[in-house]
Scaffold this motif. Structure first.
Motif, mmCIF file in Angstrom:
data_model
loop_
_atom_site.group_PDB
_atom_site.id
_atom_site.type_symbol
_atom_site.label_atom_id
_atom_site.label_comp_id
_atom_site.label_asym_id
_atom_site.label_seq_id
_atom_site.Cartn_x
_atom_site.Cartn_y
_atom_site.Cartn_z
ATOM 1 N N LEU A 51 0.814 -1.215 0.000
ATOM 2 C CA LEU A 51 0.000 0.000 0.000
ATOM 3 C C LEU A 51 0.850 1.269 0.000
ATOM 4 O O LEU A 51 0.452 2.280 -0.574
ATOM 5 C CB LEU A 51 -0.940 0.014 1.212
ATOM 6 C CG LEU A 51 -2.026 -1.049 1.226
ATOM 7 C CD1 LEU A 51 -2.793 -0.990 2.555
ATOM 8 C CD2 LEU A 51 -2.972 -0.874 0.048
ATOM 9 N N ASP A 52 2.004 1.215 0.649
ATOM 10 C CA ASP A 52 2.907 2.366 0.690
ATOM 11 C C ASP A 52 4.350 1.879 0.862
ATOM 12 O O ASP A 52 4.920 1.949 1.955
ATOM 13 C CB ASP A 52 2.532 3.310 1.833
ATOM 14 C CG ASP A 52 3.334 4.603 1.803
ATOM 15 O OD1 ASP A 52 4.141 4.806 0.856
ATOM 16 O OD2 ASP A 52 3.170 5.420 2.725
ATOM 17 N N PRO A 53 4.938 1.371 -0.222
ATOM 18 C CA PRO A 53 6.287 0.797 -0.122
ATOM 19 C C PRO A 53 7.368 1.805 0.252
ATOM 20 O O PRO A 53 8.437 1.409 0.720
ATOM 21 C CB PRO A 53 6.529 0.200 -1.500
ATOM 22 C CG PRO A 53 5.524 0.805 -2.399
ATOM 23 C CD PRO A 53 4.381 1.257 -1.547
ATOM 24 N N THR A 54 7.110 3.085 0.114
ATOM 25 C CA THR A 54 8.131 4.083 0.444
ATOM 26 C C THR A 54 8.409 4.141 1.945
ATOM 27 O O THR A 54 9.434 4.660 2.355
ATOM 28 C CB THR A 54 7.729 5.489 -0.041
ATOM 29 O OG1 THR A 54 6.508 5.879 0.602
ATOM 30 C CG2 THR A 54 7.545 5.504 -1.557
ATOM 31 N N ARG A 55 7.532 3.592 2.765
ATOM 32 C CA ARG A 55 7.694 3.605 4.221
ATOM 33 C C ARG A 55 8.574 2.466 4.725
ATOM 34 O O ARG A 55 8.871 2.396 5.904
ATOM 35 C CB ARG A 55 6.335 3.496 4.903
ATOM 36 C CG ARG A 55 5.433 4.666 4.660
ATOM 37 C CD ARG A 55 4.116 4.539 5.377
ATOM 38 N NE ARG A 55 4.316 4.152 6.776
ATOM 39 C CZ ARG A 55 3.496 3.351 7.448
ATOM 40 N NH1 ARG A 55 2.443 2.846 6.874
ATOM 41 N NH2 ARG A 55 3.744 3.061 8.713
ATOM 42 N N TRP A 56 8.972 1.564 3.830
ATOM 43 C CA TRP A 56 9.637 0.326 4.247
ATOM 44 C C TRP A 56 11.014 0.196 3.613
ATOM 45 O O TRP A 56 11.287 0.767 2.567
ATOM 46 C CB TRP A 56 8.774 -0.874 3.868
ATOM 47 C CG TRP A 56 7.403 -0.800 4.451
ATOM 48 C CD1 TRP A 56 6.278 -0.313 3.846
ATOM 49 C CD2 TRP A 56 7.006 -1.202 5.760
ATOM 50 N NE1 TRP A 56 5.211 -0.397 4.689
ATOM 51 C CE2 TRP A 56 5.620 -0.938 5.874
ATOM 52 C CE3 TRP A 56 7.679 -1.760 6.836
ATOM 53 C CZ2 TRP A 56 4.907 -1.218 7.034
ATOM 54 C CZ3 TRP A 56 6.970 -2.040 7.993
ATOM 55 C CH2 TRP A 56 5.602 -1.771 8.088
ATOM 56 N N SER A 57 11.846 -0.622 4.245
ATOM 57 C CA SER A 57 13.183 -0.872 3.702
ATOM 58 C C SER A 57 13.085 -1.678 2.406
ATOM 59 O O SER A 57 12.064 -2.321 2.128
ATOM 60 C CB SER A 57 14.029 -1.647 4.719
ATOM 61 O OG SER A 57 13.535 -2.978 4.848
ATOM 62 N N SER A 58 14.155 -1.672 1.642
ATOM 63 C CA SER A 58 14.152 -2.385 0.361
ATOM 64 C C SER A 58 13.963 -3.892 0.546
ATOM 65 O O SER A 58 13.324 -4.542 -0.281
ATOM 66 C CB SER A 58 15.438 -2.109 -0.418
ATOM 67 O OG SER A 58 16.559 -2.546 0.315
ATOM 68 N N THR A 59 14.473 -4.443 1.635
ATOM 69 C CA THR A 59 14.302 -5.887 1.845
ATOM 70 C C THR A 59 12.856 -6.230 2.186
ATOM 71 O O THR A 59 12.351 -7.264 1.775
ATOM 72 C CB THR A 59 15.240 -6.414 2.957
ATOM 73 O OG1 THR A 59 15.088 -5.601 4.103
ATOM 74 C CG2 THR A 59 16.674 -6.423 2.502
ATOM 75 N N VAL A 60 12.178 -5.358 2.916
ATOM 76 C CA VAL A 60 10.765 -5.590 3.234
ATOM 77 C C VAL A 60 9.918 -5.446 1.970
ATOM 78 O O VAL A 60 8.993 -6.222 1.745
ATOM 79 C CB VAL A 60 10.295 -4.647 4.366
ATOM 80 C CG1 VAL A 60 8.794 -4.728 4.562
ATOM 81 C CG2 VAL A 60 11.030 -4.968 5.653
ATOM 82 N N VAL A 61 10.259 -4.494 1.128
ATOM 83 C CA VAL A 61 9.549 -4.338 -0.147
ATOM 84 C C VAL A 61 9.795 -5.567 -1.028
ATOM 85 O O VAL A 61 8.872 -6.066 -1.687
ATOM 86 C CB VAL A 61 9.953 -3.033 -0.864
ATOM 87 C CG1 VAL A 61 9.353 -2.962 -2.264
ATOM 88 C CG2 VAL A 61 9.538 -1.830 -0.025
ATOM 89 N N GLU A 62 11.021 -6.076 -1.024
ATOM 90 C CA GLU A 62 11.317 -7.310 -1.764
ATOM 91 C C GLU A 62 10.436 -8.453 -1.259
ATOM 92 O O GLU A 62 9.870 -9.210 -2.042
ATOM 93 C CB GLU A 62 12.787 -7.690 -1.594
ATOM 94 C CG GLU A 62 13.143 -9.020 -2.237
ATOM 95 C CD GLU A 62 14.528 -9.521 -1.871
ATOM 96 O OE1 GLU A 62 14.804 -10.694 -2.187
ATOM 97 O OE2 GLU A 62 15.324 -8.785 -1.260
ATOM 98 N N TYR A 63 10.325 -8.575 0.059
ATOM 99 C CA TYR A 63 9.473 -9.602 0.658
ATOM 100 C C TYR A 63 8.041 -9.463 0.147
ATOM 101 O O TYR A 63 7.421 -10.426 -0.305
ATOM 102 C CB TYR A 63 9.502 -9.483 2.188
ATOM 103 C CG TYR A 63 8.413 -10.274 2.852
ATOM 104 C CD1 TYR A 63 8.543 -11.641 3.043
ATOM 105 C CD2 TYR A 63 7.235 -9.664 3.274
ATOM 106 C CE1 TYR A 63 7.534 -12.380 3.625
ATOM 107 C CE2 TYR A 63 6.228 -10.385 3.856
ATOM 108 C CZ TYR A 63 6.381 -11.746 4.031
ATOM 109 O OH TYR A 63 5.363 -12.474 4.606
#
Length: 93
Positions: A51-63
């Motif tokens: 919903l808002d990938p900018t709030r998360w680290s790159s590894t969490v977005v990868e997940y």
């Protein structure tokens, strides 16, 4: 009776943030998903990240990307967490 997924996430975030401050490679939320064994929570978390990938680290977005593409949430969390920890502390050959 279990807590709603959103409440669980809100309670979990501050706890794992403290761990992540000590060791940024720890990926506390992903590790929590792995040890909980809760695929439904893992999918819920992936959806929240999307919903808002900018709030998360790159590894969490990868997940999130991997889970939403169909990968098992527990496998994805375990693989990413393991990789991050090994990158931080590679074993001697």
């Amino acid at each position: 009776m279990s807590l709603p997924m959103s409440t669980r996430l809100n309670l979990l975030k501050p706890v794992v943030q403290e761990f992540d401050e000590i060791n940024p490679r720890y990926q506390g939320l992903l590790f929590a998903i792995t040890i909980s064994g809760d695929e439904k929570f893992g999918r819920f978390f992936a959806e929240q990240v999307a919903l808002d990938p900018t709030r998360w680290s790159s590894t969490v977005v990868e997940y999130s990307t991997r889970v939403l593409a169909g990968e098992d949430p527990l496998d994805a969390a375990d693989q990413i967490t393991t990789r991050e920890l090994e990158d931080r502390h590679p074993e001697a050959d």
